[in-house]
Scaffold this motif. Sequence first.
Motif, PDB file in Angstrom:
ATOM      1  N   VAL A 166      26.643  -3.268  12.528  1.00 19.79           N
ATOM      2  CA  VAL A 166      27.416  -4.446  12.934  1.00 19.79           C
ATOM      3  C   VAL A 166      28.742  -4.382  12.200  1.00 19.79           C
ATOM      4  N   VAL A 167      29.842  -4.248  12.959  1.00 19.80           N
ATOM      5  CA  VAL A 167      31.170  -4.103  12.364  1.00 19.80           C
ATOM      6  C   VAL A 167      32.029  -5.312  12.711  1.00 19.80           C
ATOM      7  N   ASN A 168      33.111  -5.497  11.949  1.00 18.16           N
ATOM      8  CA  ASN A 168      33.983  -6.649  12.148  1.00 18.16           C
ATOM      9  C   ASN A 168      34.676  -6.616  13.505  1.00 18.16           C
ATOM     10  N   ALA A 169      34.798  -7.789  14.106  1.00 18.74           N
ATOM     11  CA  ALA A 169      35.331  -7.898  15.456  1.00 18.74           C
ATOM     12  C   ALA A 169      36.752  -7.366  15.589  1.00 18.74           C
ATOM     13  N   ALA A 170      37.623  -7.768  14.657  1.00 26.00           N
ATOM     14  CA  ALA A 170      39.035  -7.405  14.769  1.00 26.00           C
ATOM     15  C   ALA A 170      39.268  -5.911  14.564  1.00 26.00           C
ATOM     16  N   VAL A 207      39.571   0.143   1.221  1.00 29.60           N
ATOM     17  CA  VAL A 207      38.496  -0.241   2.136  1.00 29.60           C
ATOM     18  C   VAL A 207      39.045  -0.369   3.554  1.00 29.60           C
ATOM     19  N   MET A 208      38.522   0.447   4.469  1.00 29.48           N
ATOM     20  CA  MET A 208      38.953   0.397   5.871  1.00 29.48           C
ATOM     21  C   MET A 208      38.248  -0.713   6.639  1.00 29.48           C
ATOM     22  N   ASP A 209      37.018  -0.988   6.257  1.00 30.73           N
ATOM     23  CA  ASP A 209      36.262  -2.084   6.859  1.00 30.73           C
ATOM     24  C   ASP A 209      34.947  -2.192   6.103  1.00 30.73           C
ATOM     25  N   ASP A 210      34.302  -3.351   6.187  1.00 30.16           N
ATOM     26  CA  ASP A 210      32.937  -3.479   5.680  1.00 30.16           C
ATOM     27  C   ASP A 210      32.022  -3.793   6.855  1.00 30.16           C
ATOM     28  N   PHE A 211      30.771  -3.393   6.733  1.00 31.03           N
ATOM     29  CA  PHE A 211      29.849  -3.541   7.861  1.00 31.03           C
ATOM     30  C   PHE A 211      28.416  -3.529   7.352  1.00 31.03           C
ATOM     31  N   MET A 212      27.479  -3.818   8.245  1.00 29.81           N
ATOM     32  CA  MET A 212      26.053  -3.767   7.940  1.00 29.81           C
ATOM     33  C   MET A 212      25.427  -2.610   8.706  1.00 29.81           C
ATOM     34  N   CYS A 262      24.718 -27.045   7.140  1.00 28.55           N
ATOM     35  CA  CYS A 262      24.202 -25.688   6.942  1.00 28.55           C
ATOM     36  C   CYS A 262      23.612 -25.531   5.543  1.00 28.55           C
ATOM     37  N   ARG A 263      24.235 -26.122   4.534  1.00 28.86           N
ATOM     38  CA  ARG A 263      23.722 -26.051   3.168  1.00 28.86           C
ATOM     39  C   ARG A 263      22.398 -26.809   3.011  1.00 28.86           C
ATOM     40  N   LYS A 264      22.212 -27.878   3.808  1.00 29.82           N
ATOM     41  CA  LYS A 264      21.021 -28.722   3.652  1.00 29.82           C
ATOM     42  C   LYS A 264      19.928 -28.417   4.674  1.00 29.82           C
ATOM     43  N   HIS A 265      20.306 -27.966   5.862  1.00 28.46           N
ATOM     44  CA  HIS A 265      19.330 -27.816   6.931  1.00 28.46           C
ATOM     45  C   HIS A 265      19.440 -26.418   7.564  1.00 28.46           C
ATOM     46  N   ALA A 266      19.958 -26.322   8.775  1.00 29.32           N
ATOM     47  CA  ALA A 266      20.109 -25.020   9.440  1.00 29.32           C
ATOM     48  C   ALA A 266      21.295 -25.068  10.396  1.00 29.32           C
ATOM     49  N   GLY A 267      22.147 -24.078  10.299  1.00 27.91           N
ATOM     50  CA  GLY A 267      23.305 -23.983  11.179  1.00 27.91           C
ATOM     51  C   GLY A 267      23.188 -22.782  12.094  1.00 27.91           C
ATOM     52  N   LEU A 268      23.634 -22.953  13.330  1.00 27.38           N
ATOM     53  CA  LEU A 268      23.612 -21.866  14.305  1.00 27.38           C
ATOM     54  C   LEU A 268      25.039 -21.418  14.576  1.00 27.38           C
ATOM     55  N   PHE A 269      25.277 -20.117  14.454  1.00 29.21           N
ATOM     56  CA  PHE A 269      26.598 -19.527  14.626  1.00 29.21           C
ATOM     57  C   PHE A 269      26.561 -18.509  15.752  1.00 29.21           C
ATOM     58  N   ASP A 270      27.580 -18.531  16.594  1.00 33.88           N
ATOM     59  CA  ASP A 270      27.759 -17.473  17.586  1.00 33.88           C
ATOM     60  C   ASP A 270      28.667 -16.421  16.963  1.00 33.88           C
ATOM     61  N   VAL A 271      28.118 -15.256  16.673  1.00 33.00           N
ATOM     62  CA  VAL A 271      28.916 -14.159  16.103  1.00 33.00           C
ATOM     63  C   VAL A 271      28.910 -12.952  17.044  1.00 33.00           C
ATOM     64  N   SER A 272      28.865 -13.266  18.336  1.00 39.87           N
ATOM     65  CA  SER A 272      28.817 -12.209  19.353  1.00 39.87           C
ATOM     66  C   SER A 272      30.113 -11.419  19.465  1.00 39.87           C
ATOM     67  N   HIS A 273      31.178 -11.913  18.804  1.00 37.72           N
ATOM     68  CA  HIS A 273      32.440 -11.171  18.818  1.00 37.72           C
ATOM     69  C   HIS A 273      32.368  -9.920  17.940  1.00 37.72           C
ATOM     70  N   MET A 274      31.389  -9.871  17.050  1.00 37.52           N
ATOM     71  CA  MET A 274      31.228  -8.709  16.184  1.00 37.52           C
ATOM     72  C   MET A 274      30.842  -7.490  17.020  1.00 37.52           C
ATOM     73  N   GLY A 275      31.145  -6.307  16.497  1.00 39.99           N
ATOM     74  CA  GLY A 275      30.786  -5.078  17.192  1.00 39.99           C
ATOM     75  C   GLY A 275      29.385  -4.635  16.835  1.00 39.99           C
ATOM     76  N   ALA A 289      40.148 -12.934  16.697  1.00 40.03           N
ATOM     77  CA  ALA A 289      39.723 -11.539  16.816  1.00 40.03           C
ATOM     78  C   ALA A 289      39.584 -11.134  18.288  1.00 40.03           C
ATOM     79  N   ASN A 290      40.610 -11.470  19.083  1.00 37.31           N
ATOM     80  CA  ASN A 290      40.657 -11.104  20.509  1.00 37.31           C
ATOM     81  C   ASN A 290      39.614 -11.828  21.356  1.00 37.31           C
ATOM     82  N   HIS A 291      39.008 -12.859  20.802  1.00 38.41           N
ATOM     83  CA  HIS A 291      38.007 -13.638  21.528  1.00 38.41           C
ATOM     84  C   HIS A 291      38.393 -15.120  21.520  1.00 38.41           C
TER      85      HIS A 291
END
Length: 378
Positions: free
Chosen positions: A120-124, A104-109, A50-63, A31-33
């Motif tokens: 928060v919109v999709n990066a691409a 659907v043009m895009d989904d977002f929060m 992630c299913r058993k404990h805790a996972g950390l994700f970098d999702v800074s590419h999102m808008g 997604a350009n990143h």
Amino acid sequence: MIMELNMFQDLFKTPLHALHIEMGGKMIPFANHEMPVQYALGVRKEHIHCRKHAGLFDVSHMGQLRLHGVNAAKSLETLVPVDIIDLPIGKQRYALFTNKQGGVMDDFMVTNLGDHLFLVVNAAFKEQDIAHLRANLLGEVELEVIEDHALLALQGPEAAKVLASMNPAVAGMFFMDAAMLDLIGIECLVSRSGYTGEDGYEISVPADRANELARALLANVAVEWIGLAARNSLRLECGLCRYGHDIDTSTTPVEASLIWALSKVRCADGERSGGFPGAKIILEQVTTKNVSRKRVGLVGFRGTIARDGAILFNADDKEVGVVTSGTFGPTIGYPIAMGYISTPLATRGTIVFAEVRNKKLAMTVEKIPLVSQRYHRG
């Protein structure tokens, strides 16, 4: 080496890029990143962690966007089949931009923070969404593109315990709650949401403090970095759509089994019913349930994976659908997929056949999600 440099030329880097390199992240264009697809732990172990404990994700590419103005909610509501006007302060909602054909043009929060809406919109599709908003927002609504914040996601059954050690208030939040909170002296926007099907949080943090917060979270033994590959298998197991694969401009929300995302006040008879792009088509489908295809889950019997684009056939060798996402499901222990098939076949237990490398791979239609979602609803 030259090819590798060219691969990453002109790609954006998130504020956590150097930390990913330091932690052994394998970087790929996405997604350009330049983003981490996995770490030394490996995709399957990251997924299970992630299913058993805790996972950390970098999702800074999102808008990340803000809409300001007294008419912000009313204006945004003209573009989505979702109730924005009555979204309570401190609450978040899943929303869809639709087009005139009902696609659907895009989904977002979208989150109501009282004095503004936070999106928060999709990066691409970030630039497309920004252009769409600017061209169609009504009245005196100001669109602000947030450039100085990173976005982290902390997901998994131990996420609440980990984050509560930084601020106990997060433990009292429920799924889709959002609030401005202090985390180790950093003011962050925290929502109890995510893209894994697990309980967890998404955290918008000032870019110049993101490294500090990430390191503090990783200092907890329960937390591991999780890359894009495991993020994909986690969301696929839990039936969450990936835009551009499972939903796009050619799929309506009803075909995509996303009727739950359409607000009743926008679909039932009343003054706020309709009024969004493609409303006539979408509302007719909601009423009649008359669609030729539906999104379903699929589980394979053998180790071969049916990737997106694989054609689906029935027992008579007639084409009946297509796979839109496919991978191995570490929680399930079998290949999994999502796709669209003819509505009469969209029932649990139906056997279809995915064409993979000129061979027919038997798969069973299953109800979505394939792995139960564990959001903290209270």
